[in-house]
Design a protein around this motif. Structure first.
Motif, PDB file in Angstrom:
ATOM      1  N   ARG A  20       5.161 -15.054   6.392  1.00  0.00           N
ATOM      2  CA  ARG A  20       4.456 -15.230   5.110  1.00  0.00           C
ATOM      3  C   ARG A  20       3.594 -14.009   4.792  1.00  0.00           C
ATOM      4  NH1 ARG A  20       1.317 -20.632   5.224  1.00  0.00           N
ATOM      5  NH2 ARG A  20       0.979 -19.857   7.313  1.00  0.00           N
ATOM      6  N   LEU A  21       2.941 -13.464   5.805  1.00  0.00           N
ATOM      7  CA  LEU A  21       2.139 -12.254   5.590  1.00  0.00           C
ATOM      8  C   LEU A  21       3.019 -11.080   5.152  1.00  0.00           C
ATOM      9  CD1 LEU A  21      -0.511 -12.206   8.473  1.00  0.00           C
ATOM     10  CD2 LEU A  21      -0.906 -12.541   6.035  1.00  0.00           C
ATOM     11  N   GLU A  22       4.170 -10.935   5.767  1.00  0.00           N
ATOM     12  CA  GLU A  22       5.095  -9.867   5.395  1.00  0.00           C
ATOM     13  C   GLU A  22       5.565 -10.041   3.953  1.00  0.00           C
ATOM     14  OE1 GLU A  22       8.145 -10.000   8.387  1.00  0.00           O
ATOM     15  OE2 GLU A  22       7.005  -8.748   9.791  1.00  0.00           O
ATOM     16  N   GLU A  23       5.853 -11.278   3.561  1.00  0.00           N
ATOM     17  CA  GLU A  23       6.270 -11.542   2.183  1.00  0.00           C
ATOM     18  C   GLU A  23       5.159 -11.202   1.200  1.00  0.00           C
ATOM     19  OE1 GLU A  23       7.459 -15.640   2.162  1.00  0.00           O
ATOM     20  OE2 GLU A  23       9.342 -15.234   3.233  1.00  0.00           O
ATOM     21  N   ARG A  24       3.937 -11.562   1.556  1.00  0.00           N
ATOM     22  CA  ARG A  24       2.794 -11.257   0.687  1.00  0.00           C
ATOM     23  C   ARG A  24       2.585  -9.747   0.568  1.00  0.00           C
ATOM     24  NH1 ARG A  24      -2.270 -14.612   2.456  1.00  0.00           N
ATOM     25  NH2 ARG A  24      -3.101 -13.613   0.589  1.00  0.00           N
ATOM     26  N   VAL A  25       2.711  -9.045   1.681  1.00  0.00           N
ATOM     27  CA  VAL A  25       2.565  -7.588   1.659  1.00  0.00           C
ATOM     28  C   VAL A  25       3.669  -6.962   0.796  1.00  0.00           C
ATOM     29  CG1 VAL A  25       2.723  -5.489   3.065  1.00  0.00           C
ATOM     30  CG2 VAL A  25       1.297  -7.391   3.835  1.00  0.00           C
ATOM     31  N   ASP A  26       4.903  -7.472   0.948  1.00  0.00           N
ATOM     32  CA  ASP A  26       6.010  -6.974   0.126  1.00  0.00           C
ATOM     33  C   ASP A  26       5.745  -7.217  -1.356  1.00  0.00           C
ATOM     34  OD1 ASP A  26       7.378  -6.100   2.364  1.00  0.00           O
ATOM     35  OD2 ASP A  26       8.717  -7.854   2.468  1.00  0.00           O
TER      36      ASP A  26
END
Length: 89
Positions: A20-26
Motif C-alpha cells: 500500500r505504501l508503494e502504491e501511494r508513493v507511485d
C-alpha cells in the motif's frame, strides 16, 4: 505451530502495508510528474502573454506618439489659418 502462524500473519500484514505504501508513493510520483508538466505549460503561456503585452504596450506608445504629432500639426495649421486681428485692436 501457532508461533509460525503468527509470524506468517505478521509477515502478510507487513507485506500488505509495504505494498500500500508503494502504491501511494507511485500515485504521488504520478501526480508530481503531472503537476510539473502543468507548471511548465503555464510558465510557457505566461512568458508568451508577457511578450504579447510588451508588444501591445509598444504599439500603444507608437499610436500615442502619432496622435501627438497629428495634434501638434493640426494646431500649427490652425494657427496659420487664423487671421491676425485688424490693426485697430
Amino acid at each position: 505451530m501457532a508461533n509460525n502462524e503468527i509470524t506468517l500473519s505478521a509477515h502478510s500484514i507487513n507485506a500488505n502495508y509495504v505494498q500500500r505504501l508503494e502504491e501511494r508513493v507511485d500515485d504521488l510520483e504520478s501526480r508530481n510528474v503531472f503537476q510539473d508538466d502543468v507548471i511548465d505549460q503555464l510558465s510557457e503561456e505566461l512568458a508568451a502573454h508577457q511578450h504579447e503585452i510588451s508588444e501591445l504596450k509598444h504599439q500603444i506608445q507608437l499610436v500615442a506618439n502619432r496622435i501627438k504629432d497629428v495634434g501638434s500639426l493640426s494646431s500649427d495649421n490652425e494657427n496659420d489659418n487664423i487671421e491676425p486681428p485688424p490693426p485697430h485692436y
